[in-house]
Write a protein that holds these residues in place. Structure first.
Motif, mmCIF file in Angstrom:
data_model
loop_
_atom_site.group_PDB
_atom_site.id
_atom_site.type_symbol
_atom_site.label_atom_id
_atom_site.label_comp_id
_atom_site.label_asym_id
_atom_site.label_seq_id
_atom_site.Cartn_x
_atom_site.Cartn_y
_atom_site.Cartn_z
ATOM 1 N N ASN A 142 0.836 -1.180 0.000
ATOM 2 C CA ASN A 142 0.000 0.000 0.000
ATOM 3 C C ASN A 142 0.886 1.250 0.000
ATOM 4 O O ASN A 142 1.946 1.255 0.649
ATOM 5 C CB ASN A 142 -0.910 -0.003 1.236
ATOM 6 C CG ASN A 142 -1.933 1.094 1.176
ATOM 7 O OD1 ASN A 142 -1.670 2.223 1.559
ATOM 8 N ND2 ASN A 142 -3.119 0.751 0.685
ATOM 9 N N PRO A 143 0.492 2.293 -0.712
ATOM 10 C CA PRO A 143 1.291 3.529 -0.748
ATOM 11 C C PRO A 143 1.573 4.118 0.637
ATOM 12 O O PRO A 143 2.602 4.768 0.827
ATOM 13 C CB PRO A 143 0.437 4.485 -1.582
ATOM 14 C CG PRO A 143 -0.377 3.594 -2.452
ATOM 15 C CD PRO A 143 -0.653 2.358 -1.621
ATOM 16 N N ARG B 221 5.662 5.802 4.591
ATOM 17 C CA ARG B 221 6.204 5.741 5.953
ATOM 18 C C ARG B 221 7.664 5.284 5.982
ATOM 19 O O ARG B 221 8.449 5.775 6.778
ATOM 20 C CB ARG B 221 5.343 4.814 6.813
ATOM 21 C CG ARG B 221 5.759 4.819 8.279
ATOM 22 C CD ARG B 221 4.744 4.175 9.165
ATOM 23 N NE ARG B 221 3.487 4.912 9.093
ATOM 24 C CZ ARG B 221 2.338 4.470 9.577
ATOM 25 N NH1 ARG B 221 2.285 3.310 10.197
ATOM 26 N NH2 ARG B 221 1.241 5.183 9.471
ATOM 27 N N TYR B 222 8.019 4.320 5.122
ATOM 28 C CA TYR B 222 9.342 3.700 5.223
ATOM 29 C C TYR B 222 10.275 3.985 4.051
ATOM 30 O O TYR B 222 11.481 3.767 4.164
ATOM 31 C CB TYR B 222 9.204 2.175 5.369
ATOM 32 C CG TYR B 222 8.498 1.784 6.632
ATOM 33 C CD1 TYR B 222 9.162 1.811 7.855
ATOM 34 C CD2 TYR B 222 7.161 1.402 6.623
ATOM 35 C CE1 TYR B 222 8.512 1.466 9.026
ATOM 36 C CE2 TYR B 222 6.509 1.052 7.789
ATOM 37 C CZ TYR B 222 7.185 1.099 8.982
ATOM 38 O OH TYR B 222 6.541 0.758 10.147
ATOM 39 N N GLY B 223 9.736 4.375 2.940
ATOM 40 C CA GLY B 223 10.542 4.577 1.742
ATOM 41 C C GLY B 223 10.667 3.284 0.955
ATOM 42 O O GLY B 223 10.653 2.189 1.526
ATOM 43 N N LEU C 95 -6.345 -5.484 3.854
ATOM 44 C CA LEU C 95 -5.982 -5.206 2.472
ATOM 45 C C LEU C 95 -6.808 -4.010 2.026
ATOM 46 O O LEU C 95 -7.932 -3.814 2.506
ATOM 47 C CB LEU C 95 -6.281 -6.407 1.575
ATOM 48 C CG LEU C 95 -5.651 -7.741 1.978
ATOM 49 C CD1 LEU C 95 -6.146 -8.856 1.060
ATOM 50 C CD2 LEU C 95 -4.144 -7.667 1.970
ATOM 51 N N ALA C 96 -6.269 -3.213 1.123
ATOM 52 C CA ALA C 96 -7.017 -2.056 0.610
ATOM 53 C C ALA C 96 -6.761 -1.918 -0.879
ATOM 54 O O ALA C 96 -5.650 -2.175 -1.355
ATOM 55 C CB ALA C 96 -6.593 -0.784 1.340
ATOM 56 N N ARG C 97 -7.791 -1.533 -1.595
ATOM 57 C CA ARG C 97 -7.665 -1.336 -3.042
ATOM 58 C C ARG C 97 -7.059 0.033 -3.341
ATOM 59 O O ARG C 97 -7.442 1.037 -2.754
ATOM 60 C CB ARG C 97 -9.024 -1.443 -3.720
ATOM 61 C CG ARG C 97 -9.528 -2.854 -3.831
ATOM 62 C CD ARG C 97 -10.840 -2.932 -4.607
ATOM 63 N NE ARG C 97 -11.322 -4.294 -4.616
ATOM 64 C CZ ARG C 97 -12.025 -4.842 -3.643
ATOM 65 N NH1 ARG C 97 -12.329 -4.153 -2.583
ATOM 66 N NH2 ARG C 97 -12.425 -6.091 -3.719
ATOM 67 N N VAL C 98 -6.145 0.046 -4.285
ATOM 68 C CA VAL C 98 -5.582 1.278 -4.820
ATOM 69 C C VAL C 98 -5.641 1.131 -6.331
ATOM 70 O O VAL C 98 -5.077 0.174 -6.883
ATOM 71 C CB VAL C 98 -4.126 1.505 -4.344
ATOM 72 C CG1 VAL C 98 -3.518 2.723 -5.014
ATOM 73 C CG2 VAL C 98 -4.080 1.642 -2.823
ATOM 74 N N ASN C 99 -6.343 2.031 -6.982
ATOM 75 C CA ASN C 99 -6.549 1.948 -8.437
ATOM 76 C C ASN C 99 -7.069 0.575 -8.858
ATOM 77 O O ASN C 99 -6.625 0.010 -9.848
ATOM 78 C CB ASN C 99 -5.259 2.294 -9.188
ATOM 79 C CG ASN C 99 -4.796 3.704 -8.898
ATOM 80 O OD1 ASN C 99 -5.602 4.619 -8.752
ATOM 81 N ND2 ASN C 99 -3.496 3.887 -8.797
ATOM 82 N N GLY C 100 -7.985 0.025 -8.066
ATOM 83 C CA GLY C 100 -8.620 -1.250 -8.390
ATOM 84 C C GLY C 100 -7.818 -2.489 -8.024
ATOM 85 O O GLY C 100 -8.303 -3.598 -8.151
ATOM 86 N N LEU D 32 -5.709 -4.782 -5.146
ATOM 87 C CA LEU D 32 -5.497 -4.969 -3.711
ATOM 88 C C LEU D 32 -4.049 -4.679 -3.356
ATOM 89 O O LEU D 32 -3.128 -4.961 -4.127
ATOM 90 C CB LEU D 32 -5.850 -6.402 -3.298
ATOM 91 C CG LEU D 32 -7.329 -6.738 -3.236
ATOM 92 C CD1 LEU D 32 -7.527 -8.216 -2.933
ATOM 93 C CD2 LEU D 32 -8.052 -5.878 -2.211
ATOM 94 N N THR D 33 -3.861 -4.100 -2.170
ATOM 95 C CA THR D 33 -2.523 -3.828 -1.635
ATOM 96 C C THR D 33 -2.507 -4.321 -0.191
ATOM 97 O O THR D 33 -3.559 -4.546 0.414
ATOM 98 C CB THR D 33 -2.198 -2.319 -1.671
ATOM 99 O OG1 THR D 33 -3.142 -1.610 -0.855
ATOM 100 C CG2 THR D 33 -2.228 -1.782 -3.098
#
Length: 158
Positions: free
Chosen positions: A67-68, A73-75, A138-143, A145-146
């Motif tokens: 996830n972005p 947070r960490y790079g 889990l979370a969707r980013v641009n459709g 899963l991340t």
């Protein structure tokens, strides 16, 4: 009479498709046991891919699906280095439950970020040959899963 069925079936199908797209809900029903939701099938596929990448040592694949908020947070380099040390030939996640989307507090290293519409997932994992239960989000980013991890030491605040 079959015209009536078509008229009833199509709106019901349209509602199910709309609900699936919006919430990842609706049962397939094709397996006779009430079915598996589209969200559960998607989560299983995603985790199987992540686990295969962990077994193979494919850092690029795993990094691309973080996830972005993790990268922020960490790079990227620290997460890349962390993942490079996490190859595990026994890695496997068996999904036991996928909940409804909720706000998830991604909290690590005395920092937190609220992630809207994250999927809570319960898994039975095999990690370095040991089995155990864990909860992940889990979370969707641009459709797509991340997933979320702790890559070590957070970047210093700018």
């Amino acid at each position: 009479m079959s015209m009536t069925r078509i008229r009833i079936t199509r709106p019901a199908t349209a509602v199910c498709v709309a609900a699936t797209l919006a919430l990842g809900a609706c049962s397939g029903g094709s397996d006779g046991g009430g079915g598996e939701s589209k969200a559960t099938a998607e989560v299983k596929k995603f985790l199987n891919e992540i686990d295969a990448a962990a077994r193979a040592g494919d850092v690029n694949f795993r990094l691309a699906r973080l996830n972005p908020a993790v990268i922020a947070r960490y790079g990227e380099q620290q997460c890349r280095d962390f993942l490079a040390g996490q190859q595990d030939t026994t890695r496997k996640d068996k999904v036991t439950k996928v909940g409804k989307p909720e706000t998830f507090e991604y909290a690590t290293d005395k920092q937190s970020t609220n992630i809207p519409d994250a999927l809570p997932v319960q898994v039975r994992e095999t990690n370095k040959g040991k089995k155990g239960d864990r909860n992940i989000h889990l979370a969707r980013v641009n459709g797509q899963l991340t997933y979320f991890i702790d890559c070590g030491q957070p970047l210093t605040a700018q």
